[in-house]
Design an enzyme around this catalytic site. Structure first.
Site, PDB file in Angstrom:
ATOM      1  N   ASP A  89       0.847  -1.198   0.000  1.00  0.00           N
ATOM      2  CA  ASP A  89       0.000   0.000   0.000  1.00  0.00           C
ATOM      3  C   ASP A  89       0.882   1.246   0.000  1.00  0.00           C
ATOM      4  O   ASP A  89       2.052   1.193   0.414  1.00  0.00           O
ATOM      5  CB  ASP A  89      -0.901   0.029   1.245  1.00  0.00           C
TER       6      ASP A  89
HETATM    7  N1  URA Z   1      -1.202  -5.955   3.843  1.00  0.00           N
HETATM    8  C1  URA Z   1      -1.743  -4.705   3.816  1.00  0.00           C
HETATM    9  O1  URA Z   1      -2.797  -4.457   4.353  1.00  0.00           O
HETATM   10  N2  URA Z   1      -1.049  -3.747   3.172  1.00  0.00           N
HETATM   11  C2  URA Z   1       0.144  -3.946   2.578  1.00  0.00           C
HETATM   12  O2  URA Z   1       0.730  -3.015   2.021  1.00  0.00           O
HETATM   13  C3  URA Z   1       0.693  -5.242   2.629  1.00  0.00           C
HETATM   14  C4  URA Z   1      -0.015  -6.225   3.267  1.00  0.00           C
END
Ligand code: URA
Length: 234
Positions: free
Chosen positions: A106
């Site tokens: 993310d």
């Molecule tokens: N899980 C999430 O919620 N976000 C990420 O960036 C990676 C794993």
């Protein structure tokens, strides 16, 4: 890799346009086995011939594998019209056509991100069948207890009804935990904690398979990983 024209080889390896390379070759920037070549249609054998450009040896690598310590605020995408992406952090010397992210993070997540132009490797890594471990350090908005650790061990059921594979949840400090999962659903860690009504303040990936983020790799920096080395980790 088969024999090919020197302009094609140099353009692919150096990510310069065919025209730029031809201009450079005509100016005498390229050499084959120590002899300047001004013929951009010269056929070379990348496995046997030593090719230099501007005096620097151009090694043939079929694929490139890059490890990035992703900073927060950067998109895990190959391109975006307005926003900065992880590809913008890759130095020119490592850029290739077809370079893409292996398992996105993310925008606000930090840590280990792999990029490659080896589609087969990327596919193997992210395939649900692969069960490669991913380890995250997570800062939560409240503390966890033994029940939650037990739920993660059994497999958390997400809000949409999906039952996650068993995950390891370790308490490191108050509100700081390590989570190890073997799948990579969209927003998985945040949704796993959401399912037990806990918010995620910060998320950092420290490991994929047995490949750990090197401590000396500063946030925003990239390092190339040789294919042979990478194979040992997966
Ligand atoms: N899980 C999430 O919620 N976000 C990420 O960036 C990676 C794993």
């Amino acid at each position: 890799m088969e024999k090919q024209r020197i302009d094609k080889f140099l353009s692919n390896q150096l990510l310069l346009s065919r025209n730029e390379i031809r201009t450079g070759i005509k100016k005498g920037y390229a050499a084959v086995n120590g002899n300047i070549s001004k013929d951009f249609s010269q056929i070379i054998d990348p496995r046997k011939d030593e090719i230099t450009y501007c005096g620097k040896k151009v090694d043939y690598k079929k694929y490139v594998y890059i490890m990035l310590n992703k900073p927060a605020g950067v998109l895990s995408a190959s391109s975006d019209k307005n926003r900065k992406t992880v590809l913008d952090l890759v130095p020119g010397s490592l850029r290739r056509k077809g370079l893409s992210v292996v398992g996105r993070l993310d925008k606000d997540t930090t840590g280990l991100l792999l990029m490659t132009d080896d589609g087969g490797f990327a596919h193997k890594c992210i395939s649900p069948k692969s069960k490669i471990e991913k380890s995250y350090i997570v800062e939560l908005d409240c503390d966890i207890n033994a029940d939650i650790i037990g739920l993660f061990k059994k497999g958390v059921v997400l809000a949409d009804g999906y039952k996650c594979r068993p995950a390891v949840l370790q308490k490191l400090e108050n509100r700081i935990v390590r989570v190890i999962i073997t799948e990579g659903k969209y927003h998985q860690i945040k949704r796993m904690f959401g399912a037990v009504s806990i918010g995620v303040n910060r998320l950092h990936r420290e490991r994929i398979g047995s490949l750990c983020l090197p401590e000396n790799l500063a946030s925003g920096e990239c390092v190339e990983v040789e294919q042979e080395v990478l194979k040992q980790f997966f």
